[in-house]
Design a protein around this motif. Structure first.
Motif, PDB file in Angstrom:
ATOM      1  N   THR A  32      12.445 -86.078 -24.771  1.00  0.00           N
ATOM      2  CA  THR A  32      11.949 -84.747 -24.228  1.00  0.00           C
ATOM      3  C   THR A  32      12.454 -85.003 -22.748  1.00  0.00           C
ATOM      4  OG1 THR A  32       9.689 -86.164 -23.682  1.00  0.00           O
ATOM      5  CG2 THR A  32       9.893 -84.741 -25.615  1.00  0.00           C
ATOM      6  N   SER A  33      12.223 -83.694 -22.256  1.00  0.00           N
ATOM      7  CA  SER A  33      12.840 -83.701 -20.656  1.00  0.00           C
ATOM      8  C   SER A  33      11.537 -83.189 -19.928  1.00  0.00           C
ATOM      9  CB  SER A  33      13.774 -82.829 -20.475  1.00  0.00           C
ATOM     10  OG  SER A  33      15.068 -83.134 -20.969  1.00  0.00           O
ATOM     11  N   ARG A  34      11.188 -84.069 -18.699  1.00  0.00           N
ATOM     12  CA  ARG A  34       9.805 -83.921 -18.092  1.00  0.00           C
ATOM     13  C   ARG A  34      10.369 -83.963 -16.514  1.00  0.00           C
ATOM     14  NH1 ARG A  34       5.587 -86.355 -21.325  1.00  0.00           N
ATOM     15  NH2 ARG A  34       6.476 -86.437 -23.340  1.00  0.00           N
ATOM     16  N   HIS A  35       9.447 -83.271 -15.881  1.00  0.00           N
ATOM     17  CA  HIS A  35       9.325 -83.630 -14.332  1.00  0.00           C
ATOM     18  C   HIS A  35       8.056 -84.125 -13.939  1.00  0.00           C
ATOM     19  CE1 HIS A  35      12.994 -80.854 -14.145  1.00  0.00           C
ATOM     20  NE2 HIS A  35      13.195 -81.025 -12.860  1.00  0.00           N
ATOM     21  N   VAL A  36       8.182 -85.186 -13.295  1.00  0.00           N
ATOM     22  CA  VAL A  36       6.875 -86.104 -13.017  1.00  0.00           C
ATOM     23  C   VAL A  36       6.895 -86.490 -11.548  1.00  0.00           C
ATOM     24  CG1 VAL A  36       7.181 -86.849 -15.331  1.00  0.00           C
ATOM     25  CG2 VAL A  36       8.048 -88.327 -13.627  1.00  0.00           C
ATOM     26  N   GLU A  37       5.531 -86.737 -11.331  1.00  0.00           N
ATOM     27  CA  GLU A  37       5.278 -87.422  -9.924  1.00  0.00           C
ATOM     28  C   GLU A  37       4.826 -88.630  -9.818  1.00  0.00           C
ATOM     29  OE1 GLU A  37       2.370 -84.670  -8.484  1.00  0.00           O
ATOM     30  OE2 GLU A  37       3.618 -82.728  -8.955  1.00  0.00           O
ATOM     31  N   PRO A  38       5.637 -89.721  -9.788  1.00  0.00           N
ATOM     32  CA  PRO A  38       5.273 -90.993  -9.942  1.00  0.00           C
ATOM     33  C   PRO A  38       3.659 -91.441  -9.141  1.00  0.00           C
ATOM     34  CG  PRO A  38       7.452 -90.959  -9.665  1.00  0.00           C
ATOM     35  CD  PRO A  38       7.182 -89.491  -9.445  1.00  0.00           C
ATOM     36  N   VAL A  39       2.819 -91.911  -9.748  1.00  0.00           N
ATOM     37  CA  VAL A  39       1.819 -92.817  -9.129  1.00  0.00           C
ATOM     38  C   VAL A  39       1.673 -94.165  -8.873  1.00  0.00           C
ATOM     39  CG1 VAL A  39      -0.545 -92.866  -9.506  1.00  0.00           C
ATOM     40  CG2 VAL A  39       0.411 -90.892 -10.039  1.00  0.00           C
ATOM     41  N   LEU A  40       2.466 -94.851  -9.942  1.00  0.00           N
ATOM     42  CA  LEU A  40       2.513 -96.245  -9.815  1.00  0.00           C
ATOM     43  C   LEU A  40       3.291 -96.904 -10.656  1.00  0.00           C
ATOM     44  CD1 LEU A  40      -1.410 -97.719 -10.700  1.00  0.00           C
ATOM     45  CD2 LEU A  40      -0.307 -97.542  -8.266  1.00  0.00           C
ATOM     46  N   LEU A  41       3.784 -97.972 -10.465  1.00  0.00           N
ATOM     47  CA  LEU A  41       4.966 -98.866 -11.378  1.00  0.00           C
ATOM     48  C   LEU A  41       3.934-100.039 -11.668  1.00  0.00           C
ATOM     49  CD1 LEU A  41       8.480 -98.823  -9.536  1.00  0.00           C
ATOM     50  CD2 LEU A  41       7.537 -97.996 -12.073  1.00  0.00           C
ATOM     51  N   ALA A  42       3.896-100.294 -13.139  1.00  0.00           N
ATOM     52  CA  ALA A  42       2.993-101.295 -13.352  1.00  0.00           C
ATOM     53  C   ALA A  42       3.609-102.249 -14.421  1.00  0.00           C
ATOM     54  CB  ALA A  42       1.738-100.882 -14.125  1.00  0.00           C
ATOM     55  N   HIS A  43       3.633-103.573 -14.613  1.00  0.00           N
ATOM     56  CA  HIS A  43       3.997-104.467 -15.497  1.00  0.00           C
ATOM     57  C   HIS A  43       2.846-105.046 -16.262  1.00  0.00           C
ATOM     58  CE1 HIS A  43       5.896-108.160 -17.180  1.00  0.00           C
ATOM     59  NE2 HIS A  43       6.930-107.665 -17.178  1.00  0.00           N
ATOM     60  N   THR A  44       2.738-104.778 -17.564  1.00  0.00           N
ATOM     61  CA  THR A  44       1.790-105.223 -18.109  1.00  0.00           C
ATOM     62  C   THR A  44       2.340-105.356 -19.808  1.00  0.00           C
ATOM     63  OG1 THR A  44      -0.503-104.987 -19.045  1.00  0.00           O
ATOM     64  CG2 THR A  44       0.583-102.954 -18.558  1.00  0.00           C
ATOM     65  N   GLY A  45       1.824-106.342 -20.595  1.00  0.00           N
ATOM     66  CA  GLY A  45       2.172-106.294 -21.889  1.00  0.00           C
ATOM     67  C   GLY A  45       3.565-106.480 -22.125  1.00  0.00           C
ATOM     68  N   GLN A  46       4.183-107.328 -21.166  1.00  0.00           N
ATOM     69  CA  GLN A  46       5.646-107.828 -21.048  1.00  0.00           C
ATOM     70  C   GLN A  46       6.656-106.707 -20.804  1.00  0.00           C
ATOM     71  OE1 GLN A  46       6.779-110.717 -24.366  1.00  0.00           O
ATOM     72  NE2 GLN A  46       4.625-110.510 -25.023  1.00  0.00           N
ATOM     73  N   ALA A  47       6.173-105.535 -20.273  1.00  0.00           N
ATOM     74  CA  ALA A  47       6.964-104.428 -20.291  1.00  0.00           C
ATOM     75  C   ALA A  47       6.655-103.427 -18.831  1.00  0.00           C
ATOM     76  CB  ALA A  47       6.833-103.432 -21.250  1.00  0.00           C
ATOM     77  N   TRP A  48       7.600-103.038 -18.353  1.00  0.00           N
ATOM     78  CA  TRP A  48       7.440-102.172 -17.161  1.00  0.00           C
ATOM     79  C   TRP A  48       6.908-100.950 -17.377  1.00  0.00           C
ATOM     80  CZ3 TRP A  48       6.396-102.986 -12.274  1.00  0.00           C
ATOM     81  CH2 TRP A  48       6.822-104.434 -11.716  1.00  0.00           C
ATOM     82  N   TYR A  49       5.902-100.101 -16.896  1.00  0.00           N
ATOM     83  CA  TYR A  49       5.587 -98.713 -17.074  1.00  0.00           C
ATOM     84  C   TYR A  49       5.743 -97.903 -15.618  1.00  0.00           C
ATOM     85  CZ  TYR A  49       3.781-100.300 -21.534  1.00  0.00           C
ATOM     86  OH  TYR A  49       3.594-100.768 -22.811  1.00  0.00           O
ATOM     87  N   LEU A  50       6.222 -96.745 -15.798  1.00  0.00           N
ATOM     88  CA  LEU A  50       6.045 -95.874 -14.860  1.00  0.00           C
ATOM     89  C   LEU A  50       4.740 -94.690 -15.127  1.00  0.00           C
ATOM     90  CD1 LEU A  50       6.919 -94.181 -12.385  1.00  0.00           C
ATOM     91  CD2 LEU A  50       8.536 -92.797 -13.974  1.00  0.00           C
ATOM     92  N   ILE A  51       3.848 -94.913 -14.374  1.00  0.00           N
ATOM     93  CA  ILE A  51       2.645 -94.067 -14.506  1.00  0.00           C
ATOM     94  C   ILE A  51       2.915 -92.748 -13.474  1.00  0.00           C
ATOM     95  CG2 ILE A  51       0.263 -93.980 -14.436  1.00  0.00           C
ATOM     96  CD1 ILE A  51       1.734 -97.355 -14.451  1.00  0.00           C
ATOM     97  N   ALA A  52       2.842 -91.700 -14.166  1.00  0.00           N
ATOM     98  CA  ALA A  52       3.188 -90.439 -13.285  1.00  0.00           C
ATOM     99  C   ALA A  52       2.292 -89.429 -13.902  1.00  0.00           C
ATOM    100  CB  ALA A  52       4.500 -90.199 -13.193  1.00  0.00           C
ATOM    101  N   TRP A  53       2.198 -88.343 -13.040  1.00  0.00           N
ATOM    102  CA  TRP A  53       1.859 -86.942 -13.403  1.00  0.00           C
ATOM    103  C   TRP A  53       2.801 -86.093 -13.939  1.00  0.00           C
ATOM    104  CZ3 TRP A  53      -3.080 -84.834 -13.589  1.00  0.00           C
ATOM    105  CH2 TRP A  53      -3.142 -83.440 -13.841  1.00  0.00           C
ATOM    106  N   CYS A  54       2.460 -85.972 -15.182  1.00  0.00           N
ATOM    107  CA  CYS A  54       3.523 -85.165 -15.930  1.00  0.00           C
ATOM    108  C   CYS A  54       3.373 -83.766 -15.694  1.00  0.00           C
ATOM    109  CB  CYS A  54       3.556 -85.418 -17.421  1.00  0.00           C
ATOM    110  SG  CYS A  54       4.796 -84.506 -18.594  1.00  0.00           S
ATOM    111  N   ARG A  55       4.211 -83.010 -15.167  1.00  0.00           N
ATOM    112  CA  ARG A  55       3.870 -81.488 -15.101  1.00  0.00           C
ATOM    113  C   ARG A  55       3.975 -80.551 -16.573  1.00  0.00           C
ATOM    114  NH1 ARG A  55       7.294 -79.867  -9.644  1.00  0.00           N
ATOM    115  NH2 ARG A  55       6.170 -80.867  -8.163  1.00  0.00           N
ATOM    116  N   THR A  56       4.553 -81.183 -17.278  1.00  0.00           N
ATOM    117  CA  THR A  56       4.873 -80.673 -18.711  1.00  0.00           C
ATOM    118  C   THR A  56       3.460 -80.816 -19.534  1.00  0.00           C
ATOM    119  OG1 THR A  56       7.187 -81.102 -18.876  1.00  0.00           O
ATOM    120  CG2 THR A  56       6.006 -80.520 -20.662  1.00  0.00           C
ATOM    121  N   ARG A  57       3.032 -82.002 -19.436  1.00  0.00           N
ATOM    122  CA  ARG A  57       1.430 -82.244 -20.151  1.00  0.00           C
ATOM    123  C   ARG A  57       0.344 -81.846 -19.259  1.00  0.00           C
ATOM    124  NH1 ARG A  57       5.008 -82.086 -23.556  1.00  0.00           N
ATOM    125  NH2 ARG A  57       5.574 -83.623 -24.764  1.00  0.00           N
ATOM    126  N   GLU A  58       0.561 -81.615 -17.679  1.00  0.00           N
ATOM    127  CA  GLU A  58      -0.460 -81.503 -16.777  1.00  0.00           C
ATOM    128  C   GLU A  58      -1.520 -82.786 -17.043  1.00  0.00           C
ATOM    129  OE1 GLU A  58      -1.909 -77.491 -17.506  1.00  0.00           O
ATOM    130  OE2 GLU A  58      -0.375 -76.671 -16.517  1.00  0.00           O
TER     131      GLU A  58
END
Length: 261
Positions: free
Chosen positions: A192-218
């Motif tokens: 999927t293609s999304r436009h997002v507003e990043p909130v945090l970067l987090a490393h957990t469970g041996q992986a990096w995650y981008l936590i962001a406000w997704c404008r598509t999913r609101e």
């Protein structure tokens, strides 16, 4: 990075290259800009008084005159945060951990007041979990997590699966509050293609995650970085959302913020 940061970085790269110098194409690849931009940057450094010389012919390039006196150590806010991340990721009881913390103190002290404030703000939005838990989605929305329970042994190789350009765009989006355009493939293989507003970067469970406000999913969504196929920085600036909107972190998770900040 913005022009001021790039000019400083180009000067530092020329200093490291020493007498042999380095080429315009190499600098362009390193900073992900055009060779024309590098020529303009070098010209700006020369006009500012930095003795940079151009060598013509095969193997030629740019050389910083040996007479130039530059500070032996200087760091951008992003570099300071990068070292803070490395220190935060060290397991308890790691050798040289005390020395690493002392080095971090020196780096933070070397930053100017504005750079230190920028580094502290950015570091507060990068979290490292020394355990294996995954924060719960805020508002009881488990679908906001991209299959955290499926983290596999390949998650630790996310840096190899995600291109440097993609990682750089994510970093700059978080640091400069710019909306990010993502091409993301979920755990089921759907892209999927999304436009997002990043909130945090987090490393957990041996992986990096981008936590962001997704404008598509609101809503807030978690995107595993090794599933981001493409990320492009847009020109649109967003107002950063509170870090708390990312959800309740595990007890073992901490921001990489410097203790003195």
């Amino acid at each position: 990075m913005d022009k001021t940061e790039r000019l400083y970085a180009v000067a530092e790269e020329l200093r490291r290259a020493g007498r042999t110098g380095t080429t315009g194409p190499r600098l362009a690849r390193l900073f992900e800009v055009s060779e024309r931009t590098i020529k303009r940057d070098v010209s700006a450094l020369q006009q500012a008084g930095l003795p940079v010389w151009a060598q013509a012919g095969p193997g030629g390039g740019y050389v910083l005159d040996a007479s130039a006196t530059l500070p032996p150590v200087n760091f951008t806010p992003q570099q300071a945060v990068a070292l803070a991340i490395a220190l935060a990721a060290l397991p308890p009881g790691s050798p040289f951990a005390v020395d690493a913390a002392a080095a971090q103190d020196k780096i933070w002290d070397a930053l100017g007041p504005q750079a230190r404030e920028r580094a502290s703000t950015l570091a507060a939005r990068v979290w490292v979990d020394r355990g294996t838990g995954v924060p719960e989605a805020r508002g009881g929305q488990p679908e906001a997590l991209d299959a955290p329970a499926s983290v596999s042994a390949t998650a630790s190789s996310s840096a190899l699966l995600t291109t440097p350009a993609t990682l750089r765009a994510v970093e700059q989006s978080l640091a400069r509050h710019r909306v990010l355009a993502l091409r993301y493939r979920d755990s089921g293989g759907t892209a999927t293609s999304r436009h997002v507003e990043p909130v945090l970067l987090a490393h957990t469970g041996q992986a990096w995650y981008l936590i962001a406000w997704c404008r598509t999913r609101e809503g807030v969504r978690w995107f595993r970085l090794d599933r981001v196929e493409r990320a492009d920085l847009t020109a649109e600036v967003y107002e950063p959302r509170p870090a708390e909107e990312a959800g309740e972190p595990p007890a073992s998770a901490r921001p990489v913020r410097h203790p003195a900040s």
